[in-house]
Design an enzyme around this catalytic site. Structure first.
Site, short mmCIF file in Angstrom:
data_model
loop_
_atom_site.label_atom_id
_atom_site.label_comp_id
_atom_site.label_asym_id
_atom_site.label_seq_id
_atom_site.Cartn_x
_atom_site.Cartn_y
_atom_site.Cartn_z
N GLY A 45 -2.12 4.35 13.49
CA GLY A 45 -2.11 4.23 14.95
C GLY A 45 -2.76 5.86 15.63
O GLY A 45 -1.95 6.37 16.54
N SER A 46 -3.76 6.24 15.31
CA SER A 46 -3.93 7.43 15.93
C SER A 46 -4.41 6.98 17.01
O SER A 46 -4.75 7.99 18.31
CB SER A 46 -5.59 8.10 14.82
OG SER A 46 -6.50 8.18 14.65
N ASN A 140 -12.58 -3.49 21.71
CA ASN A 140 -11.89 -3.00 19.87
C ASN A 140 -13.12 -2.24 19.01
O ASN A 140 -14.15 -1.65 19.33
CB ASN A 140 -12.65 -4.55 18.57
CG ASN A 140 -12.54 -3.92 17.31
OD1 ASN A 140 -11.28 -3.05 16.60
ND2 ASN A 140 -13.60 -3.68 16.26
N HIS A 142 -14.65 0.54 16.19
CA HIS A 142 -15.33 -0.09 15.19
C HIS A 142 -16.25 1.36 15.06
O HIS A 142 -16.60 2.42 15.35
CB HIS A 142 -16.45 -0.91 15.25
CG HIS A 142 -16.56 -0.91 13.72
ND1 HIS A 142 -15.97 -1.46 12.60
CD2 HIS A 142 -17.95 -0.61 13.23
CE1 HIS A 142 -17.14 -1.80 11.87
NE2 HIS A 142 -17.81 -1.29 11.88
N ALA A 175 -16.77 -13.80 19.55
CA ALA A 175 -16.21 -14.79 18.36
C ALA A 175 -16.94 -13.96 17.43
O ALA A 175 -16.46 -14.73 15.50
CB ALA A 175 -16.90 -16.19 18.46
N ASP A 178 -17.64 -7.61 14.58
CA ASP A 178 -18.38 -6.24 15.24
C ASP A 178 -19.50 -6.48 15.87
O ASP A 178 -20.32 -5.96 16.21
CB ASP A 178 -18.69 -5.79 14.10
CG ASP A 178 -17.36 -5.60 13.54
OD1 ASP A 178 -16.08 -5.68 14.61
OD2 ASP A 178 -16.45 -5.05 12.52
C1 GRF Z 1 -10.44 3.41 13.22
O1 GRF Z 1 -11.01 4.30 13.23
C2 GRF Z 1 -11.07 1.79 13.15
O2 GRF Z 1 -12.27 1.88 14.27
C3 GRF Z 1 -10.79 0.62 12.28
O3 GRF Z 1 -9.83 1.57 11.76
C4 GRF Z 1 -9.31 3.28 12.21
C5 GRF Z 1 -7.91 2.75 12.91
O4 GRF Z 1 -7.32 4.55 12.59
N1 GRF Z 1 -10.96 0.34 11.68
P1 GRF Z 1 -6.59 4.41 13.68
O5 GRF Z 1 -4.47 3.45 12.94
O6 GRF Z 1 -6.09 4.29 15.13
O7 GRF Z 1 -5.48 6.16 13.23
#
Ligand code: GRF
EC number: 2.1.2.2
Length: 238
Positions: A45-46, A140, A142, A175, A178
């Site tokens: 969750g950073s 999202n 990515h 759908a 990415d």
């Molecule tokens: C992010 O880099 C995202 O792109 C990937 O997972 C990571 C999630 O990091 N799918 P965090 O949980 O927000 O630290």
């Protein structure tokens, strides 16, 4: 050209007065209040923590109204609880079918009346019901420069391929995997001595800043989607 999906901006004067979520007949009109964010996580969750920090300033224009996860014990949910934000967990395994999980997740998120739903390291593909319900307001982040290296091993795949620029993409989910309409991208260099860990961390630093900046802009300026373009600051709905 695809459908035009529009969202009205909030003004800075409005962001100091959180209120329930009045909506227009199309379920998208958001007048007179900060944007309501529901953030979905699967891990540390950073990205969520960066959003929580940003939303402490009312001028930012958005508030996190709930955090959801697809598994127990995530750092993201713990961070939300520490900040006094409502949380929920919906495990796929708790339902007889993927469709029922999707339905439950949709209901949980919808109950918080989000203007934006943010997948911040949420490692599940949502189903048709969820995507239809939050069409044009589910984003999202990515950790590659899409359309290169979709999927959950992006930085590893980018490193193995030997690219010299890596980065992160913020997009509206559709759908596909990415494949949605791109809102923003940020690039970082790949260094000769990088391993997956160092590259992933460099990407995450840039990714967090991008997420915070772009979500704030969506909240303050509004947005609409025309085909594969996201337009900030213009409301074609009038
Ligand atoms: C992010 O880099 C995202 O792109 C990937 O997972 C990571 C999630 O990091 N799918 P965090 O949980 O927000 O630290």
């Amino acid at each position: 050209m695809g459908p035009i999906i529009s969202h009205r901006p909030v003004t800075l004067a409005q962001v100091t007065s959180p209120a329930p979520a009045p909506r227009g007949p199309d379920d998208r009109f958001v007048p007179g209040r900060p944007a309501r964010l529901v953030v979905l996580v699967s891990g540390g969750g950073s990205n969520l923590s960066a959003l929580l920090e940003a939303t402490r300033d009312p001028v930012y224009g958005a508030q996190v109204v709930a955090v959801g996860a697809d598994r127990e014990g995530t750092g993201g949910v713990a961070a939300a609880q520490a900040a006094g934000i409502p949380t929920f967990v919906e495990r796929v395994g708790a339902y007889p079918s993927r469709e029922e999980w999707d339905s439950a997740l949709t209901a949980q998120v919808a109950a918080h009346e989000p203007d934006l739903v943010i997948s911040a390291g949420f490692l599940k593909l949502c189903g048709r019901q969820f995507l239809e319900r939050f069409d044009g307001r589910y984003v999202n982040t990515h950790n590659t420069l899409l359309p290169a290296f979709p999927g959950i091993h992006g930085p590893r795949d980018a490193l193995e391929y030997g690219v010299k620029l890596a980065g992160a993409t913020l997009f509206f989910v559709d759908a596909g995997i990415d494949t949605g309409v791109i809102l923003a991208q940020v690039a970082v260099p790949v260094l000769d001595d990088d391993d997956v860990e160092t590259l992933t961390e460099r990407i995450k630093v840039a990714e967090r800043a991008q997420l915070v900046e772009q979500v704030g802009r969506l909240a303050r300026e509004g947005w609409h989607i025309e085909g594969r373009r996201v337009r900030l600051g213009t409301d074609t709905a009038g």
